[in-house]
Design an enzyme around this catalytic site. Structure first.
Site, PDB file in Angstrom:
ATOM      1  N   HIS A 102      -4.421  10.066  -9.960  1.00  0.00           N
ATOM      2  CA  HIS A 102      -5.321  10.731 -10.906  1.00  0.00           C
ATOM      3  C   HIS A 102      -6.633  11.048 -10.211  1.00  0.00           C
ATOM      4  O   HIS A 102      -7.095  10.307  -9.343  1.00  0.00           O
ATOM      5  CB  HIS A 102      -5.590   9.836 -12.118  1.00  0.00           C
ATOM      6  N   THR A 149      -1.249   4.431   2.862  1.00  0.00           N
ATOM      7  CA  THR A 149      -1.951   5.540   2.222  1.00  0.00           C
ATOM      8  C   THR A 149      -2.258   6.658   3.209  1.00  0.00           C
ATOM      9  O   THR A 149      -2.822   7.680   2.819  1.00  0.00           O
ATOM     10  CB  THR A 149      -3.257   5.061   1.571  1.00  0.00           C
ATOM     11  N   LYS A 150      -1.908   6.463   4.479  1.00  0.00           N
ATOM     12  CA  LYS A 150      -2.113   7.474   5.519  1.00  0.00           C
ATOM     13  C   LYS A 150      -0.823   7.617   6.305  1.00  0.00           C
ATOM     14  O   LYS A 150      -0.007   6.689   6.365  1.00  0.00           O
ATOM     15  CB  LYS A 150      -3.252   7.058   6.452  1.00  0.00           C
ATOM     16  N   ARG A 164      -1.713  -1.248   8.932  1.00  0.00           N
ATOM     17  CA  ARG A 164      -2.245  -0.934  10.265  1.00  0.00           C
ATOM     18  C   ARG A 164      -1.099  -1.080  11.258  1.00  0.00           C
ATOM     19  O   ARG A 164      -0.134  -1.809  11.010  1.00  0.00           O
ATOM     20  CB  ARG A 164      -3.407  -1.843  10.635  1.00  0.00           C
TER      21      ARG A 164
END
Length: 176
Positions: A102, A149-150, A164
């Site tokens: 959101h 998230t990456k 990581r």
């Protein structure tokens, strides 16, 4: 992202009904039947893909599973946007693929979304979280309970929250 239309909501309701009656109760070994059911709802499912019976799929029409890919039991594919599992990609039990979020900058918290891609020979281990817009590179490993998230580089092993890089998988080159 625009709010879901009535037709979209109806389509999801029919899918949930079919999932409950024709998909979920099947034995683990009946991958071929579940591939047929998913294809009937617009999923692109390759030969020998392994969609397991308790894998939750929000919108099959936004799912691509290439040959020999796997969505394990109790995995959750919240695919408001497309989710692509490339050849021999594995998503283990209780992993969560989440393409939606959101917008927290506006007062209406509008729905946002971005696709997820799990590239060939990559493995998302048990209870890992993959967020919107993430690509897990070929041969990469996302360790159990990791929060990603990456993007994850090809051949990387990631763990933790936030994830990581902790090593290399040894699959920097994907087999032909």
């Amino acid at each position: 992202m625009t709010p879901p239309s009535f037709a979209n909501k109806l389509r999801r309701a029919v899918w949930q009904f079919v999932w409950l009656l024709l998909y979920r109760p099947t034995p683990n070994q009946l991958h071929i039947w579940r591939r047929v059911v998913l294809r009937a709802f617009g999923a692109k499912v390759g030969a020998a893909a392994h969609p397991y019976p308790s894998a939750r799929i929000w919108a099959p029409w936004n799912l691509t599973m290439e040959a020999e890919s796997c969505l394990a039991n109790e995995s959750d594919c919240y695919n408001v946007a497309p989710v692509v599992l490339r050849r021999r990609a594995i998503v283990s039990q209780k992993a969560y693929l989440c393409t939606a979020s959101h917008d927290i900058t506006g007062g209406d918290f509008a729905l946002t979304g971005a696709p997820i891609e799990i590239e060939a020979y990559a493995w998302v281990a048990a209870a890992a979280f993959i967020g919107p817009g993430v690509t897990v590179g070929a041969g990469a490993v996302v360790a159990a309970c990791a929060v990603v998230t990456k993007d994850v580089a090809a051949g990387a092993v990631v763990a933790g929250n936030p994830s990581r890089t902790i090593g290399q998988s040894g699959l920097n080159e994907v087999p032909a």
